[in-house]
Design a protein around this motif. Sequence first.
Motif, PDB file in Angstrom:
ATOM      1  N   ILE A 139       0.841  -1.192   0.000  1.00 19.84           N
ATOM      2  CA  ILE A 139       0.000   0.000   0.000  1.00 19.84           C
ATOM      3  C   ILE A 139       0.883   1.251   0.000  1.00 19.84           C
ATOM      4  N   GLY A 140       2.014   1.189   0.709  1.00 21.01           N
ATOM      5  CA  GLY A 140       2.942   2.310   0.709  1.00 21.01           C
ATOM      6  C   GLY A 140       3.445   2.635  -0.684  1.00 21.01           C
ATOM      7  N   LEU A 141       3.834   1.611  -1.436  1.00 22.37           N
ATOM      8  CA  LEU A 141       4.294   1.814  -2.815  1.00 22.37           C
ATOM      9  C   LEU A 141       3.170   2.349  -3.697  1.00 22.37           C
ATOM     10  N   PHE A 142       1.971   1.818  -3.497  1.00 21.29           N
ATOM     11  CA  PHE A 142       0.814   2.232  -4.294  1.00 21.29           C
ATOM     12  C   PHE A 142       0.491   3.707  -4.051  1.00 21.29           C
ATOM     13  N   ILE A 143       0.488   4.111  -2.782  1.00 23.48           N
ATOM     14  CA  ILE A 143       0.214   5.501  -2.438  1.00 23.48           C
ATOM     15  C   ILE A 143       1.297   6.420  -3.004  1.00 23.48           C
ATOM     16  N   CYS A 144       2.546   5.981  -2.918  1.00 19.08           N
ATOM     17  CA  CYS A 144       3.648   6.769  -3.461  1.00 19.08           C
ATOM     18  C   CYS A 144       3.485   6.969  -4.961  1.00 19.08           C
ATOM     19  N   PHE A 145       3.103   5.912  -5.663  1.00 20.28           N
ATOM     20  CA  PHE A 145       2.915   5.995  -7.107  1.00 20.28           C
ATOM     21  C   PHE A 145       1.803   6.980  -7.455  1.00 20.28           C
ATOM     22  N   ILE A 146       0.724   6.968  -6.667  1.00 19.40           N
ATOM     23  CA  ILE A 146      -0.369   7.921  -6.885  1.00 19.40           C
ATOM     24  C   ILE A 146       0.142   9.344  -6.662  1.00 19.40           C
ATOM     25  N   GLY A 147       0.970   9.530  -5.627  1.00 14.53           N
ATOM     26  CA  GLY A 147       1.549  10.837  -5.369  1.00 14.53           C
ATOM     27  C   GLY A 147       2.412  11.325  -6.522  1.00 14.53           C
ATOM     28  N   LEU A 148       3.219  10.419  -7.084  1.00 17.20           N
ATOM     29  CA  LEU A 148       4.064  10.781  -8.227  1.00 17.20           C
ATOM     30  C   LEU A 148       3.220  11.178  -9.434  1.00 17.20           C
ATOM     31  N   GLN A 149       2.080  10.504  -9.604  1.00 20.80           N
ATOM     32  CA  GLN A 149       1.190  10.852 -10.713  1.00 20.80           C
ATOM     33  C   GLN A 149       0.491  12.181 -10.472  1.00 20.80           C
ATOM     34  N   ASN A 150      -0.033  12.375  -9.249  1.00 20.18           N
ATOM     35  CA  ASN A 150      -0.743  13.614  -8.930  1.00 20.18           C
ATOM     36  C   ASN A 150       0.174  14.830  -9.017  1.00 20.18           C
ATOM     37  N   ILE A 182      10.389  19.659  -4.837  1.00 25.58           N
ATOM     38  CA  ILE A 182      10.961  20.494  -3.769  1.00 25.58           C
ATOM     39  C   ILE A 182      10.200  20.274  -2.465  1.00 25.58           C
ATOM     40  N   GLY A 183       8.874  20.206  -2.575  1.00 27.64           N
ATOM     41  CA  GLY A 183       8.036  19.984  -1.398  1.00 27.64           C
ATOM     42  C   GLY A 183       8.302  18.644  -0.735  1.00 27.64           C
ATOM     43  N   THR A 184       8.546  17.618  -1.535  1.00 26.88           N
ATOM     44  CA  THR A 184       8.829  16.285  -0.987  1.00 26.88           C
ATOM     45  C   THR A 184      10.129  16.283  -0.193  1.00 26.88           C
ATOM     46  N   VAL A 185      11.149  16.888  -0.762  1.00 30.06           N
ATOM     47  CA  VAL A 185      12.441  16.957  -0.072  1.00 30.06           C
ATOM     48  C   VAL A 185      12.323  17.788   1.205  1.00 30.06           C
ATOM     49  N   GLY A 186      11.648  18.938   1.096  1.00 37.28           N
ATOM     50  CA  GLY A 186      11.474  19.789   2.266  1.00 37.28           C
ATOM     51  C   GLY A 186      10.686  19.112   3.364  1.00 37.28           C
ATOM     52  N   MET A 187       9.619  18.404   2.984  1.00 37.94           N
ATOM     53  CA  MET A 187       8.805  17.689   3.952  1.00 37.94           C
ATOM     54  C   MET A 187       9.610  16.586   4.633  1.00 37.94           C
ATOM     55  N   ALA A 368       0.664  15.997  -3.048  1.00 38.25           N
ATOM     56  CA  ALA A 368       1.417  14.842  -3.542  1.00 38.25           C
ATOM     57  C   ALA A 368       2.611  14.484  -2.650  1.00 38.25           C
ATOM     58  N   PRO A 369       3.386  15.461  -2.148  1.00 38.12           N
ATOM     59  CA  PRO A 369       4.492  15.097  -1.252  1.00 38.12           C
ATOM     60  C   PRO A 369       4.028  14.341  -0.008  1.00 38.12           C
ATOM     61  N   ALA A 370       2.823  14.655   0.480  1.00 40.10           N
ATOM     62  CA  ALA A 370       2.289  13.936   1.641  1.00 40.10           C
ATOM     63  C   ALA A 370       2.034  12.477   1.288  1.00 40.10           C
ATOM     64  N   LEU A 371       1.506  12.229   0.093  1.00 37.68           N
ATOM     65  CA  LEU A 371       1.278  10.855  -0.348  1.00 37.68           C
ATOM     66  C   LEU A 371       2.600  10.093  -0.449  1.00 37.68           C
ATOM     67  N   ILE A 372       3.608  10.754  -0.980  1.00 40.86           N
ATOM     68  CA  ILE A 372       4.910  10.111  -1.158  1.00 40.86           C
ATOM     69  C   ILE A 372       5.546   9.797   0.195  1.00 40.86           C
ATOM     70  N   LEU A 373       5.477  10.734   1.141  1.00 39.48           N
ATOM     71  CA  LEU A 373       6.087  10.521   2.451  1.00 39.48           C
ATOM     72  C   LEU A 373       5.317   9.486   3.271  1.00 39.48           C
ATOM     73  N   VAL A 374       3.982   9.548   3.237  1.00 38.58           N
ATOM     74  CA  VAL A 374       3.186   8.543   3.948  1.00 38.58           C
ATOM     75  C   VAL A 374       3.439   7.165   3.340  1.00 38.58           C
ATOM     76  N   GLY A 375       3.622   7.126   2.021  1.00 38.75           N
ATOM     77  CA  GLY A 375       3.979   5.867   1.371  1.00 38.75           C
ATOM     78  C   GLY A 375       5.268   5.305   1.931  1.00 38.75           C
ATOM     79  N   PHE A 376       6.248   6.183   2.162  1.00 36.49           N
ATOM     80  CA  PHE A 376       7.509   5.762   2.777  1.00 36.49           C
ATOM     81  C   PHE A 376       7.289   5.197   4.179  1.00 36.49           C
ATOM     82  N   LEU A 377       6.458   5.870   4.974  1.00 33.87           N
ATOM     83  CA  LEU A 377       6.204   5.413   6.339  1.00 33.87           C
ATOM     84  C   LEU A 377       5.574   4.017   6.346  1.00 33.87           C
TER      85      LEU A 377
END
Length: 453
Positions: A139-150, A182-187, A368-377
């Motif tokens: 699910i983490g990978l799936f959410i991250c992929f959605i974030g990358l698309q969004n 930039i937002g993903t790195v900053g977050m 989208a950065p939130a989706l990517i970071l939550v995907g990591f968690l």
Amino acid sequence: MLEKIFKLKEHGTSVRTEIVAGVTTFMTMAYILAVNPSVLSDAGMDPTAILLATCIATFIGTACMALTANLPFAVSSGMGLNAFFAYTIVQLGGYSWQTALLAVFAEGVIFIIFSLTGVREAIFNCIPLMLKHSVSVGIGLFICFIGLQNSGLSADADTLVSLIDFKEHFHTAGICALLALIGTVGMAVLYIRKVPGSILIGIFGTWALGIICELTGIYTPDADAGYQTLIPTFTATDFSKLGETFGKCFETDLNEVGIVNFIVIVCSFMFVDLFDTIGSLIGVSAKAGVLDENGRLPAIKPALMADAAATTAGAVLGTSTTTTFVESASGVGAGGKTGLTSMTTAVLFLLSMFFAPIFIAIPSFATAPALILVGFLMFSSVGELKFSEENYTQVIPAYLCIIAMPLFYSISEGIALGVISYVVINLTCGKRKEIKPVMYVLAVLFIIKYIFL
């Protein structure tokens, strides 16, 4: 009164500590108020209605958690579960969002019954540990992929997907994708430095950068291409919007959907939610130090009841399945030990309804950065998988479950592949004793789904 309700002295805490912890929990999970409308609106639902439903369902579930279980855990519309709702059931499955809401309602009612009778815990105990962890990872990978698309970072290409060409359409798609990066790195930096509310700060910070880019002419709104102005209009919340989703789950015609199809949808929601809720409960409980000597949560029945009640109420209001948020661990880390922490969080979510226009106006590249970071968690559970030869019958099904979710763009397909492969591999490798009876039932159900649906 607070002492009598929450037993603060018995737990070695104070009103001030509990309230601070509740605010901390709210700050770390308030991103759901921006992300949930963004995700569920892709299913055709009204964003304002989604936000209002999310706030009220969160208040109901978290308040129940506070008053019945006296635990510092918050309940809200789950990440992964909302993606499953919007992208798997509605977009890929072709079902209406009203049908999906009815399935969530049915799931909630069933889970209320299961929670009262202890069946929910029993089902959880029968599923292999590595498969449980793999669902979280997938699910983490799936959410991250959605974030990358969004965010626009992931673009269509001859190789199926590719990194966007930032120079092409730079003043719209290009700059939005760059801001998301930039937002993903900053977050991530804020999160690593343990800044309270890092995800929410990252969302608003990315949005603020976008507004600056628009004011300086770097970002140019193009409504025809789907790029709106990033500058919000401050208006009062339109509470009447809730009527667009309230009770709509009961308008589904099951004759058109098909009873078998509907049962499959409900079972899929149940299976995904089962892992998400119990996994979060166990993880946060361990951090809070409230597990007993056998590693069990004494107050698990009222905790599960709170989650199920919120899911049922949320479906009627107009939001996807609720779950215990792993971000509750932030409040626990801030000293929260009782239900006063979660009650504080619940009240803050209820007050958030009055700021709905602000949350709704947040662009997708900022969430989208939130989706990517939550995907990591969620992906961090991969460390629990033991990649050794003696565990291959366990870890290969887990691997198939993980990889199938983002590549097949479906959480349910990953779970199905994981369950079926687990039963088949263990049977053929002479490890029949490793398979609990419920796994046979689940495998057969998923196979029937592929044959007849």
